[in-house]
Design an enzyme around this catalytic site. Sequence first.
Site, PDB file in Angstrom:
ATOM      1  N   HIS A  76      -4.187   5.786   3.564  1.00  0.00           N
ATOM      2  CA  HIS A  76      -4.853   4.665   2.908  1.00  0.00           C
ATOM      3  C   HIS A  76      -4.423   3.325   3.512  1.00  0.00           C
ATOM      4  CE1 HIS A  76      -5.746   1.876  -0.475  1.00  0.00           C
ATOM      5  NE2 HIS A  76      -6.716   2.721  -0.758  1.00  0.00           N
ATOM      6  N   SER A  99     -10.934  -0.571  -2.250  1.00  0.00           N
ATOM      7  CA  SER A  99      -9.746  -0.616  -1.393  1.00  0.00           C
ATOM      8  C   SER A  99     -10.091  -1.052   0.021  1.00  0.00           C
ATOM      9  CB  SER A  99      -9.085   0.765  -1.323  1.00  0.00           C
ATOM     10  OG  SER A  99      -8.358   1.048  -2.481  1.00  0.00           O
ATOM     11  N   ASP A 146       0.843  -1.189   0.000  1.00  0.00           N
ATOM     12  CA  ASP A 146       0.000   0.000   0.000  1.00  0.00           C
ATOM     13  C   ASP A 146       0.881   1.243   0.000  1.00  0.00           C
ATOM     14  OD1 ASP A 146      -2.386   1.788   0.710  1.00  0.00           O
ATOM     15  OD2 ASP A 146      -3.298  -0.195   0.869  1.00  0.00           O
TER      16      ASP A 146
END
Length: 553
Positions: free
Chosen positions: A306, A476, A84
Amino acid sequence: MSFPLIARLRLGALGLALSLPLLASAQTAAPALPAPPTPEAAATLQWYLLDPTADRVMGVSVNRTYQELLAGRTPTPVVVAVIDAGIDTTHADLKRMLWHNAREVAGNGLDDDKNGLTDDVWGWNYLGGPDGRNINLEQLEETRLLAQLQPRFKGKSRAGVPAAERADFDLYLKVKKSYDAKVKENTDRLKQYSQVYAENVAVSDMLRLKLGVERIDTATLRNPPTTDPKLRQLSGQLYGLLLNTGFGSLDDILTEMKNGLKETQDQLDYGLNLSYNPRPIVGDDPFNVKQRLYGNADVAGPDPLHGTHVAGIIGADRVNNLGIMGIAPPVVRLMAVRAVPDGDERDKDVANAIRYAADHGASIINMSFGKYYSPQRAAVEEAIRYADSKGVLLVHSAGNENENLDQKLQYPAPVFLNGQRIPNLITVGASSRDNDAGLAADFSNFGKTQVDVFAPGNQIYSTLPGGRYGNLSGTSMAAPVVSGIAATLKSYFPELTAADLKRLILASAQPTHTQVRQPGSDKLVDFADLSSTGGIVNLYRAVQLAQQEKAVK
């Protein structure tokens, strides 16, 4: 890379125009709380852990599974790699759950385990340089390809290109069309965002003045200090809007709009800038896919939002009585591998990240990223085959552009270049909380053959950097739900292979025949037609199947 979608809502007699970003991935869909939620609040916010039958929301039955099927059982350690943008290694709900390279001594500047990488204690960062700097913003893959191909083909016709180069010429035309469309789209969006943002700032200022308050929040709007019927009507509408979207105030909405403006400007300045090239920061040869030893040990990077959110969904600490609960049991460890910038990831970095995870003991790899061009696809597929040889399951997000992947592949694709199905890869679409026409998240990609299954991915509450928590939406977020389920199965049934995990997870998704809006349209379709399984993953059913199979053996 995700793009906010604008929904302009005109409310009340004052004609208030609010442009709410409906965020597809990697963006906050609601403001982060400054402090951990109470256990009671977390139980409500984490709807995806609930049971469809008992709780009447389309969760994956995590709480019920631990209470009814796994109580009293002892889990075994499992490592899940999170490829990521980075993970906040200091987050109180994650720091105990992080994988630690036991053969490496932190901060001594030595390659103690002799793997060619110095101080890779928590994982590795393929976007970093030897001087400690990091790539944050990157070009889109279309931009990189166009920058390479345009000097060769600009101004030429296909007939004027040698036969041996026509495949590259055709790619050039395809990439240029996509690139030009994105430049126009972002230029138009920036103009629209700027105008609407200015309008809403003005209206918010006016409303504060008329109500005589400093902040237009839910407390004010629930009982506005005015007798003006139009203002009270508008306040009621705004109050309902804030509750439904999870925002605490109009200021929070304006902040999100401002973030959307910046993201669009960044897309033009960096993602679509043909002359921008941050790769010298890393100091590698980006075209040499055999190169393995580059990067640095900074697994957080400049913006770990994220990856921190993804990590919390999989494995936030379940026993620290703080914040939220991850899906996986508390013996699972999260390996941070940074390879995804704000822009499009490079195939070389993805391939190396997969290899790193496989070589360092990961049983499951979460891959919440994707793009529509893959110039070094063969290198990624070689790494996927390598991971398969090590018994590793890969879980990949389907993407957030409401595309039919049966008609347009997103990479890493679920099939090899030779058309063979990838046996150790699960591709995941995003579903929503309620079993109604909005069950398939509006942004989610789909595909009867190319998407395996759906999982909760809309308004998912998890960890954020700086000890915070908040909602994000996107495939995601759906992929780590599946990774968490896979980790739980592997932990309680360690004999399961990657093929077993995939089979059980897909079998747990019973076809759901709700009539839903096809993502990106108002057309009603059978939810079961949006993926190969036709359903949403469910941990309870997967554990039941694993128990039944174990009893038979």
